[in-house]
Design a protein around this motif. Structure first.
Motif, PDB file in Angstrom:
ATOM      1  N   LEU A   1      -5.381   6.580  -4.692  1.00 20.71           N
ATOM      2  CA  LEU A   1      -4.017   7.072  -4.832  1.00 20.71           C
ATOM      3  C   LEU A   1      -3.099   6.167  -4.029  1.00 20.71           C
ATOM      4  N   GLU A   2      -1.934   5.917  -4.531  1.00 19.07           N
ATOM      5  CA  GLU A   2      -0.950   5.087  -3.830  1.00 19.07           C
ATOM      6  C   GLU A   2       0.026   5.989  -3.098  1.00 19.07           C
ATOM      7  N   PRO A   3       0.524   5.669  -1.943  1.00 20.20           N
ATOM      8  CA  PRO A   3       0.141   4.465  -1.210  1.00 20.20           C
ATOM      9  C   PRO A   3      -1.188   4.679  -0.507  1.00 20.20           C
ATOM     10  N   LYS A   4      -1.989   3.664  -0.503  1.00 14.56           N
ATOM     11  CA  LYS A   4      -3.286   3.705   0.185  1.00 14.56           C
ATOM     12  C   LYS A   4      -3.006   3.421   1.663  1.00 14.56           C
ATOM     13  N   ILE A   5      -3.175   4.428   2.498  1.00 11.71           N
ATOM     14  CA  ILE A   5      -2.772   4.292   3.894  1.00 11.71           C
ATOM     15  C   ILE A   5      -3.938   4.057   4.850  1.00 11.71           C
ATOM     16  N   CYS A   6      -5.155   4.153   4.361  1.00 13.93           N
ATOM     17  CA  CYS A   6      -6.314   3.939   5.229  1.00 13.93           C
ATOM     18  C   CYS A   6      -7.005   2.634   4.832  1.00 13.93           C
ATOM     19  N   ALA A   7      -7.432   1.891   5.814  1.00 11.83           N
ATOM     20  CA  ALA A   7      -8.176   0.662   5.551  1.00 11.83           C
ATOM     21  C   ALA A   7      -9.672   0.978   5.647  1.00 11.83           C
ATOM     22  N   GLY A   8     -10.462   0.263   4.878  1.00 11.55           N
ATOM     23  CA  GLY A   8     -11.913   0.481   4.928  1.00 11.55           C
ATOM     24  C   GLY A   8     -12.272   1.821   4.330  1.00 11.55           C
TER      25      GLY A   8
END
Length: 80
Positions: A22-29
């Motif tokens: 889902l956008e915005p993708k706020i988590c990395a990894g």
């Protein structure tokens, strides 16, 4: 997940279940998305609907009907 449009595979109407962030993708990894789940059956068409091009359900024209979604719509009997 969400589904692609229905398509014809042999004599079956199928679609794929796909997963996307889902956008915005706020988590990395994090977790990897599940793989695409191919060739899921399309839902049956409801009354007064038929399977159109690509397997999508489309309504019969006014004054017509079908009892088998894989068949063409037929004219309603006179007086009905």
């Amino acid at each position: 997940g969400k589904y692609t449009e229905c398509r014809v595979e042999g004599q079956d109407h199928v679609r794929d279940k796909v997963y996307e962030w889902l956008e915005p993708k706020i988590c990395a990894g994090g977790e990897a998305l599940p793989p695409t789940d191919p060739n899921k059956p399309c839902p049956n068409c409801g009354p007064g609907m038929r399977q159109g091009e690509g397997g999508a359900c489309v309504p019969c024209a006014p004054g017509t009907y079908t009892s088998d979604p894989s068949e063409a719509c037929l004219e309603c009997p006179a007086g009905s």
